[in-house]
Scaffold this motif. Structure first.
Motif, short mmCIF file in Angstrom:
data_model
loop_
_atom_site.label_atom_id
_atom_site.label_comp_id
_atom_site.label_asym_id
_atom_site.label_seq_id
_atom_site.Cartn_x
_atom_site.Cartn_y
_atom_site.Cartn_z
N GLY A 71 0.84 -1.21 0.00
CA GLY A 71 0.00 0.00 0.00
C GLY A 71 0.87 1.26 0.00
O GLY A 71 0.61 2.21 -0.75
N ASP A 72 1.92 1.26 0.82
CA ASP A 72 2.82 2.42 0.89
C ASP A 72 3.51 2.65 -0.45
O ASP A 72 3.67 3.77 -0.91
CB ASP A 72 3.92 2.19 1.95
CG ASP A 72 3.44 2.48 3.36
OD1 ASP A 72 2.22 2.67 3.54
OD2 ASP A 72 4.29 2.49 4.27
N THR A 73 3.92 1.55 -1.08
CA THR A 73 4.66 1.68 -2.35
C THR A 73 3.73 2.21 -3.45
O THR A 73 4.11 3.08 -4.24
CB THR A 73 5.28 0.32 -2.75
OG1 THR A 73 6.07 -0.13 -1.66
CG2 THR A 73 6.15 0.44 -3.98
N ARG A 74 2.51 1.68 -3.47
CA ARG A 74 1.53 2.16 -4.46
C ARG A 74 1.29 3.66 -4.27
O ARG A 74 1.28 4.44 -5.22
CB ARG A 74 0.22 1.38 -4.28
CG ARG A 74 -0.75 1.56 -5.44
CD ARG A 74 -2.10 0.91 -5.18
NE ARG A 74 -2.08 -0.54 -5.17
CZ ARG A 74 -2.27 -1.31 -4.08
NH1 ARG A 74 -2.50 -0.76 -2.90
NH2 ARG A 74 -2.26 -2.61 -4.16
N ALA A 75 1.16 4.07 -2.98
CA ALA A 75 0.89 5.49 -2.68
C ALA A 75 2.08 6.38 -3.07
O ALA A 75 1.91 7.52 -3.52
CB ALA A 75 0.57 5.64 -1.20
N MET A 76 3.29 5.85 -2.90
CA MET A 76 4.51 6.62 -3.25
C MET A 76 4.55 6.88 -4.76
O MET A 76 4.84 7.99 -5.20
CB MET A 76 5.72 5.80 -2.79
CG MET A 76 7.07 6.42 -3.03
SD MET A 76 8.34 5.48 -2.13
CE MET A 76 8.17 3.84 -2.81
N VAL A 77 4.21 5.87 -5.54
CA VAL A 77 4.19 6.04 -7.00
C VAL A 77 3.08 7.01 -7.38
O VAL A 77 3.26 7.91 -8.22
CB VAL A 77 4.02 4.66 -7.70
CG1 VAL A 77 3.73 4.83 -9.18
CG2 VAL A 77 5.26 3.80 -7.48
N GLN A 78 1.94 6.85 -6.72
CA GLN A 78 0.80 7.75 -6.98
C GLN A 78 1.18 9.20 -6.68
O GLN A 78 0.80 10.12 -7.41
CB GLN A 78 -0.38 7.30 -6.09
CG GLN A 78 -1.75 7.75 -6.58
CD GLN A 78 -1.96 7.46 -8.07
OE1 GLN A 78 -1.60 6.39 -8.54
NE2 GLN A 78 -2.47 8.44 -8.81
N SER A 79 1.96 9.39 -5.62
CA SER A 79 2.35 10.74 -5.22
C SER A 79 3.22 11.40 -6.31
O SER A 79 3.10 12.60 -6.57
CB SER A 79 3.10 10.67 -3.90
OG SER A 79 3.89 11.79 -3.71
N GLY A 121 10.88 -5.29 -1.16
CA GLY A 121 10.88 -3.85 -1.43
C GLY A 121 11.24 -3.54 -2.88
O GLY A 121 10.62 -2.69 -3.52
N VAL A 122 12.23 -4.25 -3.40
CA VAL A 122 12.66 -4.02 -4.80
C VAL A 122 11.58 -4.55 -5.76
O VAL A 122 11.25 -3.91 -6.77
CB VAL A 122 14.03 -4.70 -5.05
CG1 VAL A 122 14.37 -4.70 -6.54
CG2 VAL A 122 15.12 -3.98 -4.26
N PHE A 123 11.00 -5.69 -5.42
CA PHE A 123 9.91 -6.24 -6.25
C PHE A 123 8.73 -5.26 -6.30
O PHE A 123 8.22 -4.93 -7.37
CB PHE A 123 9.48 -7.61 -5.69
CG PHE A 123 8.06 -7.98 -5.99
CD1 PHE A 123 7.63 -8.15 -7.31
CD2 PHE A 123 7.12 -8.14 -4.97
CE1 PHE A 123 6.31 -8.48 -7.61
CE2 PHE A 123 5.80 -8.46 -5.26
CZ PHE A 123 5.39 -8.62 -6.58
N LEU A 124 8.30 -4.77 -5.12
CA LEU A 124 7.13 -3.88 -5.09
C LEU A 124 7.42 -2.55 -5.81
O LEU A 124 6.56 -2.04 -6.54
CB LEU A 124 6.70 -3.60 -3.64
CG LEU A 124 6.08 -4.78 -2.90
CD1 LEU A 124 5.83 -4.42 -1.43
CD2 LEU A 124 4.77 -5.23 -3.56
N GLY A 125 8.62 -2.03 -5.61
CA GLY A 125 8.98 -0.78 -6.30
C GLY A 125 8.97 -0.98 -7.80
O GLY A 125 8.45 -0.14 -8.56
#
Ligand SMILES: NC(=O)c1ccc[n+]([C@@H]2O[C@H](COP(=O)([O-])OP(=O)(O)OC[C@H]3O[C@@H](n4cnc5c(N)ncnc54)[C@H](O)[C@@H]3O)[C@@H](O)[C@H]2O)c1
Length: 290
Positions: A71-79, A121-125
């Motif tokens: 969820g955090d990673t998705r939000a970071m990209v969205q930002s 973390g690398v996979f999600l990013g």
């Protein structure tokens, strides 16, 4: 703004400290707009204040994100997309030392934590950046911070080394799969770099060790890695994908230091000549003058 990253938007995870922080500054200097993603809110906010005072206020945002959380990673990209309209560069750089100690004493929780931050973390990013880049249709550059620890035993604790080895392979498979979308994926493998994670409050001591073992004769600094990341982020590296770039002052070139210790090589610095092996033709050697 002009520069090697003009018009590009980047995310740098672990961007509030160490080499990520150096990279954020370098990316901004070259015209990028940057989202700094980090778990350390205090460092992130202080860094943004610093960047504001240097005149980069409109080009940098801090997002508190745990890279191991989807969820955090998705939000970071969205930002990045909400603030700056697009995403061109994803530098998956956040990291920790992770589990250490004898294999027989490492807990499953500590092992899983290490792999969650460094590999998941690398996979999600990669996953969420690739989604954004594919829908934009203009390609992109994904950079993953691995480590020279991925390349051998005895360079770091086993969980860390195994996780970084996984990052190297995942980078290659990402390059293969995302290539048709003009998305490149490359890994940076730092040697000893003087950051808070590495020196743990004792920079002089840590620096000295690497001055001795890195052939270039000095410890690395965040800026060394920032320059490599800048190159991989920019269009100057547009034909480079799936690569693992060691930035280690020659550390891995040293290898096992066998030459000079093997029988017959002890005096390697005192003589020169040619060893003709078991051909029956005489080998030659001459003593070097002082
Ligand atoms: N310093 C070295 O010698 C060295 C060598 C090889 C590889 N590396 C790798 O380089 C990368 C950067 O490390 P550094 O040396 O700059 O360390 P650092 O501690 O200075 O910076 C790492 C940053 O990552 C952040 N972070 C940690 N876990 C996070 C998470 N779950 N989510 C979001 N942010 C998180 C930290 O808050 C910190 O700001 C790491 O992946 C590390 O493994 C470092």
């Amino acid at each position: 703004m002009a520069g090697r990253l003009a018009d590009k938007v980047a995310i740098v995870t672990g961007g509030a400290s160490g080499m990520g922080r150096s990279g954020v500054i370098r990316f901004l200097e070259e015209g990028a707009r940057v989202v700094v993603g980090d778990l350390n809110e205090e460092n992130g906010n202080t860094f943004i204040e610093e960047l504001n005072s240097k005149g980069f206020g409109n080009s940098a945002r801090f997002v508190r994100a745990d890279v191991s959380d989807e969820g955090d990673t998705r939000a970071m990209v969205q930002s990045a997309i909400e603030n700056f309209g697009r995403l061109d560069v994803m530098w998956n750089n956040a990291g920790i030392g992770g589990a250490f100690g004898p294999i027989t004493d490492v807990s499953v929780e500590d092992w899983d934590f290490t792999f969650a931050v460094l590999v998941r973390g690398v996979f999600l990013g990669t996953k969420h950046a690739a989604k954004a880049m594919i829908s934009q249709g203009t390609g992109g550059s994904i950079i993953n911070t691995a480590s020279v620890a991925a390349l051998g035993g005895g360079l770091a604790p086993h969980a860390y080394s195994g996780a970084k080895a996984a990052v190297v392979n995942f980078t290659m498979t990402s390059a293969v799969e995302l290539g048709p979308n003009k998305i490149r994926a490359n890994a940076i493998l730092p040697g000893g770099i003087l950051t808070p994670l590495m020196h743990q409050g004792k920079p002089e001591e840590a620096g000295k060790v690497f001055e001795e073992i890195q052939p270039i004769g000095r410890v690395g600094v965040g800026e060394d890695i920032a320059e490599a990341a800048l190159f991989l982020a920019s269009d100057e590296s547009s034909f480079i994908s799936g690569e693992s770039l060691k930035v280690d002052g020659g550390l891995m070139a040293v290898g096992a230091k066998l030459w000079g210790r093997l029988a017959g090589s002890e005096k390697a610095h005192e003589v020169a000549g040619v060893n003709r092996g078991t051909t029956g033709v005489r080998s030659e050697w001459r003593k070097l003058e002082d």
